[in-house]
Design an enzyme around this catalytic site. Structure first.
Site, mmCIF file in Angstrom:
data_model
loop_
_atom_site.group_PDB
_atom_site.id
_atom_site.type_symbol
_atom_site.label_atom_id
_atom_site.label_comp_id
_atom_site.label_asym_id
_atom_site.label_seq_id
_atom_site.Cartn_x
_atom_site.Cartn_y
_atom_site.Cartn_z
ATOM 1 N N THR A 1 0.823 -1.219 0.000
ATOM 2 C CA THR A 1 0.000 0.000 0.000
ATOM 3 C C THR A 1 0.852 1.262 0.000
ATOM 4 O O THR A 1 0.442 2.290 -0.520
ATOM 5 C CB THR A 1 -0.938 -0.019 1.231
ATOM 6 O OG1 THR A 1 -1.853 -1.090 1.042
ATOM 7 C CG2 THR A 1 -1.708 1.265 1.403
ATOM 8 N N THR B 1 1.586 -4.406 4.249
ATOM 9 C CA THR B 1 1.451 -4.671 5.692
ATOM 10 C C THR B 1 0.830 -6.040 5.988
ATOM 11 O O THR B 1 1.003 -6.559 7.082
ATOM 12 C CB THR B 1 0.586 -3.591 6.372
ATOM 13 O OG1 THR B 1 -0.714 -3.589 5.771
ATOM 14 C CG2 THR B 1 1.226 -2.225 6.251
ATOM 15 N N ASP B 2 0.102 -6.614 5.005
ATOM 16 C CA ASP B 2 -0.658 -7.840 5.319
ATOM 17 C C ASP B 2 0.229 -9.006 5.737
ATOM 18 O O ASP B 2 -0.158 -9.802 6.590
ATOM 19 C CB ASP B 2 -1.519 -8.252 4.109
ATOM 20 C CG ASP B 2 -2.725 -7.343 3.931
ATOM 21 O OD1 ASP B 2 -3.086 -6.636 4.892
ATOM 22 O OD2 ASP B 2 -3.315 -7.342 2.827
ATOM 23 N N SER C 1 1.272 -7.580 -0.800
ATOM 24 C CA SER C 1 2.042 -8.563 -0.024
ATOM 25 C C SER C 1 1.307 -9.887 0.167
ATOM 26 O O SER C 1 1.873 -10.832 0.709
ATOM 27 C CB SER C 1 2.498 -7.983 1.312
ATOM 28 O OG SER C 1 1.434 -7.910 2.222
HETATM 29 N N1 ASP Z 1 -2.890 -5.442 0.793
HETATM 30 C C1 ASP Z 1 -1.789 -4.554 1.095
HETATM 31 C C2 ASP Z 1 -0.513 -5.361 1.112
HETATM 32 O O1 ASP Z 1 -0.287 -6.089 2.027
HETATM 33 C C3 ASP Z 1 -2.034 -3.907 2.403
HETATM 34 C C4 ASP Z 1 -0.985 -2.932 2.860
HETATM 35 O O2 ASP Z 1 0.122 -2.847 2.369
HETATM 36 O O3 ASP Z 1 -1.305 -2.209 3.831
HETATM 37 O O4 ASP Z 1 0.253 -5.294 0.162
#
Ligand code: ASP
Length: 328
Positions: free
Chosen positions: A15, A93-94, A61
């Site tokens: 993200t 973040t995932d 991710s």
């Molecule tokens: N779906 C995103 C990821 O993990 C969420 C994020 O980065 O906050 O790439």
């Protein structure tokens, strides 16, 4: 003589590199911007920091797999032999907690390795990526961040790769270390460490993945009221080890306990973790009916899966595997 510190940024997407409708925090595409455009949004870095950038991939991710982990660990191990003083990895973040733990167990360097990302895309009102990245670059430049294992720098806090977990689905303060809070804080460019993880990591770790082209498959099974035990048969036919996300302190029904005991004959280790997210899973003879079954202690299921997979690369003894769970 050049006194600048060389920080190397490895970008993987997420993200933090997301782009969407102006101002909106949802409905965006992760991993669509190159790292240079992220850097344009930062305040100027001091001349003492020389930053180089490398795009490893550009993904959400949830697409991270063992191939990317092996690529990252090899790249960091190789580059840590050069004049680079510290590393920053931008990451979704995932699965950031998983990548941080995997690297914590496998990179062979004392140099700072800092993961960061964002909960809001770069196009959101009050995007959190710029400050997170700015602070991660500064943390990678700090002598205090050396030798502490792989770290996550997020929302003004510093977390250990060992214990960090994503704990919120959309708030910007999205990480924590379960009961342990964090290792310290960031305030602008400064870091303030208060704690350290006691678990073995990086240069002291026994895991060497340099010759592996894949990791042993370990599957996670989620237990819930009435969960059928035949799911264990299916996953045992596909994987070399299993992790149970059990209820409470790593618990499940008598049917699951019997099935786990049957898997002992097939030499499948089964680790009891918990779906709760806080506390510890320790030895419990009521649920461990066979030698192939042992607890995850303080690791959540997704990290117990990583440790069991690495454990399978060094031993086939259940006793040794359990020892690894007590020390890593
Ligand atoms: N779906 C995103 C990821 O993990 C969420 C994020 O980065 O906050 O790439």
């Amino acid at each position: 003589m050049d006194h600048s510190h060389h920080i190397h940024l490895l970008a993987t997407g997420g993200t933090i590199a997301g782009k969407g409708k102006a101002g909106k925090t949802s409905g965006y595409e992760a991993g669509s911007l190159p790292p240079d455009s992220l850097l344009e949004t930062l305040p100027p870095l001091p001349s003492s920091i020389h930053l180089t950038v490398e795009q490893i991939c550009s993904i959400d991710s949830n697409e991270v797999d063992d191939q990317l982990w092996l690529t990252l660990v090899r790249r960091i191990n190789e580059l840590s032999q050069t004049d680079i003083d510290g590393f920053v990895i931008t990451h979704g973040t995932d699965t950031m907690d998983e990548t941080a733990y995997f690297l914590n167990l496998t990179v062979k360097t004392e140099k700072p390795v800092i993961l960061t990302g964002a909960m809001r895309p770069s196009t959101a009102a009050s995007a959190d990526g710029p400050l997170n990245l700015y602070q991660a670059i500064h943390l990678a430049d700090k002598p205090e961040a050396s030798g502490k294992g792989v770290l996550v720098c997020f929302c003004d806090s510093i977390y250990s790769g060992r214990d960090v977990q994503k704990i919120n689905t959309y708030k910007t303060d999205a990480f924590n270390e379960q009961d342990l809070s964090c290792l310290g804080y960031m305030r602008d460019e400064e870091c303030y460490f208060m704690n350290e993880s006691l678990a073995i990591h990086t240069t002291a770790s026994c895991f060497d993945v340099s010759r592996l082209d894949r990791l042993p498959r370990v599957d996670i099974l989620f237990f819930y009221a009435g969960a059928p035990a035949d799911a264990l048969d299916y996953h045992a036919s596909k994987a070399q080890g299993l992790v149970i996300a059990g209820t409470g302190s790593g618990n499940y029904s008598p049917e699951w306990k019997n099935k786990i005991s049957e898997l002992a004959a097939r030499r499948i280790p089964v680790v009891r973790a918990s779906r709760i997210g806080h506390g510890i899973v320790s030895r419990d003879i009521h649920f461990e009916g066979s030698e192939n079954c042992f607890p995850a202690y303080t690791l959540p299921p997704q990290k117990a899966r990583i440790l069991l997979s690495l454990a399978l690369t060094v031993t086939d003894s259940y006793e040794e595997m359990e020892k690894l769970f007590r020390t890593y």
